[in-house]
Design an enzyme around this catalytic site. Structure first.
Site, PDB file in Angstrom:
ATOM      1  N   LYS A  34      24.406  46.524   7.332  1.00  0.00           N
ATOM      2  CA  LYS A  34      24.804  46.528   5.911  1.00  0.00           C
ATOM      3  C   LYS A  34      23.652  46.946   5.010  1.00  0.00           C
ATOM      4  O   LYS A  34      23.797  47.844   4.174  1.00  0.00           O
ATOM      5  CB  LYS A  34      25.285  45.131   5.505  1.00  0.00           C
ATOM      6  CG  LYS A  34      25.444  44.951   3.999  1.00  0.00           C
ATOM      7  CD  LYS A  34      25.833  43.554   3.624  1.00  0.00           C
ATOM      8  CE  LYS A  34      24.700  42.579   3.485  1.00  0.00           C
ATOM      9  NZ  LYS A  34      24.041  42.540   2.179  1.00  0.00           N
ATOM     10  N   ASN A  35      22.509  46.287   5.162  1.00  0.00           N
ATOM     11  CA  ASN A  35      21.409  46.535   4.222  1.00  0.00           C
ATOM     12  C   ASN A  35      20.857  47.942   4.335  1.00  0.00           C
ATOM     13  O   ASN A  35      20.298  48.478   3.388  1.00  0.00           O
ATOM     14  CB  ASN A  35      20.286  45.503   4.428  1.00  0.00           C
ATOM     15  CG  ASN A  35      20.678  44.142   3.877  1.00  0.00           C
ATOM     16  OD1 ASN A  35      21.698  44.020   3.198  1.00  0.00           O
ATOM     17  ND2 ASN A  35      19.883  43.128   4.179  1.00  0.00           N
ATOM     18  N   ARG A 104      23.530  43.675  -5.994  1.00  0.00           N
ATOM     19  CA  ARG A 104      22.136  44.009  -6.316  1.00  0.00           C
ATOM     20  C   ARG A 104      21.769  45.402  -5.831  1.00  0.00           C
ATOM     21  O   ARG A 104      20.941  46.085  -6.426  1.00  0.00           O
ATOM     22  CB  ARG A 104      21.206  42.997  -5.651  1.00  0.00           C
ATOM     23  CG  ARG A 104      21.217  41.640  -6.285  1.00  0.00           C
ATOM     24  CD  ARG A 104      20.156  40.780  -5.650  1.00  0.00           C
ATOM     25  NE  ARG A 104      18.862  41.436  -5.667  1.00  0.00           N
ATOM     26  CZ  ARG A 104      18.058  41.481  -6.715  1.00  0.00           C
ATOM     27  NH1 ARG A 104      18.396  40.892  -7.833  1.00  0.00           N
ATOM     28  NH2 ARG A 104      16.895  42.107  -6.648  1.00  0.00           N
ATOM     29  N   CYS A 128      20.679  35.824  -8.136  1.00  0.00           N
ATOM     30  CA  CYS A 128      21.906  35.552  -7.399  1.00  0.00           C
ATOM     31  C   CYS A 128      21.826  34.132  -6.862  1.00  0.00           C
ATOM     32  O   CYS A 128      20.928  33.374  -7.225  1.00  0.00           O
ATOM     33  CB  CYS A 128      22.123  36.572  -6.294  1.00  0.00           C
ATOM     34  SG  CYS A 128      20.915  36.423  -4.988  1.00  0.00           S
ATOM     35  N   ARG A 133      15.096  36.797  -7.920  1.00  0.00           N
ATOM     36  CA  ARG A 133      15.062  38.172  -7.432  1.00  0.00           C
ATOM     37  C   ARG A 133      14.698  39.221  -8.498  1.00  0.00           C
ATOM     38  O   ARG A 133      15.522  40.063  -8.880  1.00  0.00           O
ATOM     39  CB  ARG A 133      16.383  38.514  -6.735  1.00  0.00           C
ATOM     40  CG  ARG A 133      16.713  37.497  -5.658  1.00  0.00           C
ATOM     41  CD  ARG A 133      17.907  37.849  -4.859  1.00  0.00           C
ATOM     42  NE  ARG A 133      17.642  38.868  -3.869  1.00  0.00           N
ATOM     43  CZ  ARG A 133      18.525  39.262  -2.961  1.00  0.00           C
ATOM     44  NH1 ARG A 133      19.714  38.729  -2.933  1.00  0.00           N
ATOM     45  NH2 ARG A 133      18.212  40.182  -2.094  1.00  0.00           N
ATOM     46  N   ASP A 319      17.240  35.863   6.262  1.00  0.00           N
ATOM     47  CA  ASP A 319      18.697  35.994   6.358  1.00  0.00           C
ATOM     48  C   ASP A 319      19.280  35.255   7.568  1.00  0.00           C
ATOM     49  O   ASP A 319      20.505  35.125   7.677  1.00  0.00           O
ATOM     50  CB  ASP A 319      19.110  37.482   6.391  1.00  0.00           C
ATOM     51  CG  ASP A 319      18.910  38.153   5.036  1.00  0.00           C
ATOM     52  OD1 ASP A 319      18.654  37.430   4.052  1.00  0.00           O
ATOM     53  OD2 ASP A 319      18.997  39.388   4.971  1.00  0.00           O
ATOM     54  N   ILE A 341      10.785  32.784   1.454  1.00  0.00           N
ATOM     55  CA  ILE A 341      11.094  34.023   0.717  1.00  0.00           C
ATOM     56  C   ILE A 341      11.856  33.724  -0.583  1.00  0.00           C
ATOM     57  O   ILE A 341      11.553  34.297  -1.615  1.00  0.00           O
ATOM     58  CB  ILE A 341      11.919  35.007   1.596  1.00  0.00           C
ATOM     59  CG1 ILE A 341      11.221  35.236   2.944  1.00  0.00           C
ATOM     60  CG2 ILE A 341      12.175  36.335   0.865  1.00  0.00           C
ATOM     61  CD1 ILE A 341       9.914  35.986   2.894  1.00  0.00           C
TER      62      ILE A 341
HETATM   63  C1  UD1 Z   1      16.390  42.581   0.925  1.00  0.00           C
HETATM   64  C2  UD1 Z   1      17.695  42.351   1.651  1.00  0.00           C
HETATM   65  C3  UD1 Z   1      17.977  40.849   1.772  1.00  0.00           C
HETATM   66  C4  UD1 Z   1      16.793  40.131   2.403  1.00  0.00           C
HETATM   67  C5  UD1 Z   1      15.498  40.484   1.673  1.00  0.00           C
HETATM   68  C6  UD1 Z   1      14.264  39.892   2.345  1.00  0.00           C
HETATM   69  C7  UD1 Z   1      18.978  44.316   1.018  1.00  0.00           C
HETATM   70  C8  UD1 Z   1      20.151  44.870   0.282  1.00  0.00           C
HETATM   71  N1  UD1 Z   1      18.764  42.994   0.903  1.00  0.00           N
HETATM   72  O1  UD1 Z   1      16.542  42.080  -0.403  1.00  0.00           O
HETATM   73  O2  UD1 Z   1      19.132  40.665   2.580  1.00  0.00           O
HETATM   74  O3  UD1 Z   1      17.001  38.730   2.314  1.00  0.00           O
HETATM   75  O4  UD1 Z   1      15.329  41.906   1.616  1.00  0.00           O
HETATM   76  O5  UD1 Z   1      14.192  40.297   3.668  1.00  0.00           O
HETATM   77  O6  UD1 Z   1      18.304  45.036   1.716  1.00  0.00           O
HETATM   78  N2  UD1 Z   1      10.032  39.834  -5.320  1.00  0.00           N
HETATM   79  C9  UD1 Z   1       9.170  39.703  -6.395  1.00  0.00           C
HETATM   80  N3  UD1 Z   1       9.029  40.761  -7.256  1.00  0.00           N
HETATM   81  C10 UD1 Z   1       9.710  41.921  -7.095  1.00  0.00           C
HETATM   82  C11 UD1 Z   1      10.589  42.057  -5.988  1.00  0.00           C
HETATM   83  C12 UD1 Z   1      10.723  40.988  -5.127  1.00  0.00           C
HETATM   84  O7  UD1 Z   1       8.553  38.659  -6.584  1.00  0.00           O
HETATM   85  O8  UD1 Z   1       9.550  42.817  -7.912  1.00  0.00           O
HETATM   86  C13 UD1 Z   1      10.230  38.689  -4.407  1.00  0.00           C
HETATM   87  C14 UD1 Z   1      11.678  38.184  -4.437  1.00  0.00           C
HETATM   88  O9  UD1 Z   1      11.875  37.286  -5.518  1.00  0.00           O
HETATM   89  C15 UD1 Z   1      11.792  37.502  -3.106  1.00  0.00           C
HETATM   90  C16 UD1 Z   1      10.893  38.353  -2.201  1.00  0.00           C
HETATM   91  O10 UD1 Z   1      10.044  39.096  -3.073  1.00  0.00           O
HETATM   92  O11 UD1 Z   1      11.271  36.208  -3.195  1.00  0.00           O
HETATM   93  C17 UD1 Z   1      11.644  39.295  -1.282  1.00  0.00           C
HETATM   94  O12 UD1 Z   1      12.416  40.164  -2.077  1.00  0.00           O
HETATM   95  P1  UD1 Z   1      12.770  41.646  -1.610  1.00  0.00           P
HETATM   96  O13 UD1 Z   1      12.011  41.980  -0.375  1.00  0.00           O
HETATM   97  O14 UD1 Z   1      12.656  42.531  -2.790  1.00  0.00           O
HETATM   98  O15 UD1 Z   1      14.308  41.493  -1.195  1.00  0.00           O
HETATM   99  P2  UD1 Z   1      15.499  42.476  -1.534  1.00  0.00           P
HETATM  100  O16 UD1 Z   1      15.070  43.882  -1.364  1.00  0.00           O
HETATM  101  O17 UD1 Z   1      16.118  42.088  -2.833  1.00  0.00           O
END
Ligand code: UD1
Length: 430
Positions: A34-35, A104, A128, A133, A319, A341
């Site tokens: 999916k991702n 998202r 969410c 996030r 996840d 995370i």
């Molecule tokens: C993706 C996955 C999700 C998975 C996550 C971590 C998709 C669609 N979703 O989500 O299923 O759980 O990776 O493996 O691929 N963060 C910051 N600042 C930012 C961006 C992120 O602090 O600018 C933090 C977030 O709050 C979170 C952590 O980094 O605590 C991980 O986020 P991120 O790796 O960005 O996850 P997603 O890409 O949203």
């Protein structure tokens, strides 16, 4: 709202009726990730040419992303698990909040739209169920590539200055290895003028899958899967056929389902290296695993408690934290699970407690004392992976459970009840 309350008021909510005490056997087939599929769909915006994505799973999140692409003017045709995409005429660079809300991955469009058309207007995806996030790192990276970005009234308005409206290569260091930020910056940088690099990049397999697709489209990306990714910008990309990699989280969920039901199961296709941390923890808790090419056989008997801490890849994936906690509720001894995370990813604890689990929650750490068996209950999954954890817990529990929260489940698991039923479970969707 818990199911007990909704049923007593006579309100019907879709739910699964899961008969417990089940043993699984045979084999379960894994869908495309999916991702990965979500970000690859967004990457299709980078070329006018037709793109064929194979092995795309049937999920509500994929449908949602399809709606978003259609809004932008993309032509889409589903044919089984094949998705034909053509982004020849993009007549919109703006997404309405109603479409973006709840998905998202819609924010992935910002990088390709900026790279291809030099402008984009996308509502902030917001938080969410599992945490805030933020998209700070995504925006920081796009700014470094030369984009002007204004965030006002919950909307990100981005544009590239100059007559060419072309992004310029830059060296970017992420403060945290965000998966989404790495993907967004990567998609923006492939068409930028000159060379870019992303340091402290996320190393998740989905990043490698995206880089492989981009390179098949003519991009020059190297180092994906490592801490530093280098991108040599090209003038344009072309179409290609590309097969989405198998879903490591779906595979991990079914491996844990086999473990909690003390069953033997074959699961394929998988890419074993994508699951190393999970396979190690399954071995540590007593499962016997055999890997033959892209198939894994699991045999579970006695399960011992083990500790896990979620980490970015190659660590244990957040996840699979909820499903693994379900497994630990019936393990021998104590286990400690720490979520690193997301700040709000422990919603399944209260529901597992309602099934009789002995769990003490201290902030983002859960201490679980294993009990011999859970007891069935009406439960509610508050997010995608929590709902999967409820299904898994119910398979092994005594009695018949009712699980609500299927809107979450259907975002990430295609036909989960059919797959499990073919392997010996007894689950009915109402
Ligand atoms: C993706 C996955 C999700 C998975 C996550 C971590 C998709 C669609 N979703 O989500 O299923 O759980 O990776 O493996 O691929 N963060 C910051 N600042 C930012 C961006 C992120 O602090 O600018 C933090 C977030 O709050 C979170 C952590 O980094 O605590 C991980 O986020 P991120 O790796 O960005 O996850 P997603 O890409 O949203």
């Amino acid at each position: 709202m818990p199911i007990a309350a909704t049923i007593s008021k006579g309100i019907f909510n879709p739910h699964l009726e899961v008969h417990g005490n089940c043993t699984l056997s045979g084999e379960i087939k894994i869908n495309g990730a999916k991702n990965s599929a979500l970000v690859l769909m967004a990457a299709s915006l980078l070329t006018e040419d037709p793109l064929l994505l194979k092995n795309v799973p049937h999920l509500t999140d994929i449908e949602g992303m399809g709606e978003i692409l259609l809004t932008l003017g993309v032509k889409l045709k589903h044919n089984g698990n094949n998705l034909h995409i053509q982004s020849e005429e993009l007549h919109h660079v703006e997404l309405p909040y109603e479409l973006v809300h709840g998905l998202r991955a819609s924010f992935f469009c910002i990088g390709p739209l900026l790279a291809r058309l030099g402008q984009a207007k996308i509502p902030l995806p917001g938080g969410c169920e599992i945490g805030a996030r933020p998209v700070v790192e995504h925006i920081k990276g796009l700014k470094a590539l030369g984009a002007y970005i204004n965030v006002e009234h919950g909307v990100v308005t981005a544009s590239v200055p100059g007559s060419q409206r072309r992004l310029k290569g830059a060296d970017i260091v992420l403060d945290c290895p965000s998966v989404g930020a790495t993907e967004t910056i990567l998609m923006a940088a492939v068409l930028a003028e000159g060379k870019s690099s992303i340091e402290n990049a996320a190393q998740e397999p989905e990043i490698q899958d995206l880089a492989k697709l981009l390179n098949s489209m003519g991009a020059k990306v190297s180092g994906a899967g490592g801490r530093k990714i280098t991108i040599q910008g090209v003038n344009q990309l072309h179409g290609c056929d590309y097969t989405v990699m198998p879903d490591r989280i779906e595979a991990g969920t079914f491996l844990i389902a086999a473990a909690i039901t003390r069953s033997s199961l074959r699961i394929s296709p998988i890419i074993p290296e994508h699951l190393n941390a999970v396979l190690q923890k399954l071995r540590d808790c007593g499962c016997k695993l055999q890997i033959i090419e892209d198939e894994i056989q699991i045999k579970a008997d006695e399960i011992k408690g083990v500790d896990i801490t979620t980490q970015p890849f190659p660590g244990f994936p957040t996840d699979l934290q909820a499903p693994f906690m379900a497994l630990m509720t019936t393990a021998i001894g104590t286990s400690v699970i720490t979520e690193k995370i997301y700040e709000n990813r422990m919603q399944h604890v209260a529901e597992l407690q309602r099934m009789g689990a002995s769990i003490r929650l201290q902030g983002s750490t859960a201490v679980i004392e294993g009990i011999p068996q859970l007891s069935a209950a009406p439960v509610y999954g508050g997010d995608l992976r929590s709902t999967a954890a409820m299904v898994i817990a119910s398979l092994s529990a005594k009695g018949i459970s009712k699980i609500e929260g299927l809107n979450h489940l259907d975002r990430g698991y295609a036909e989960i009840e059919n797959k499990l039923n073919r392997a010996g479970a007894h689950i009915i969707r109402h």
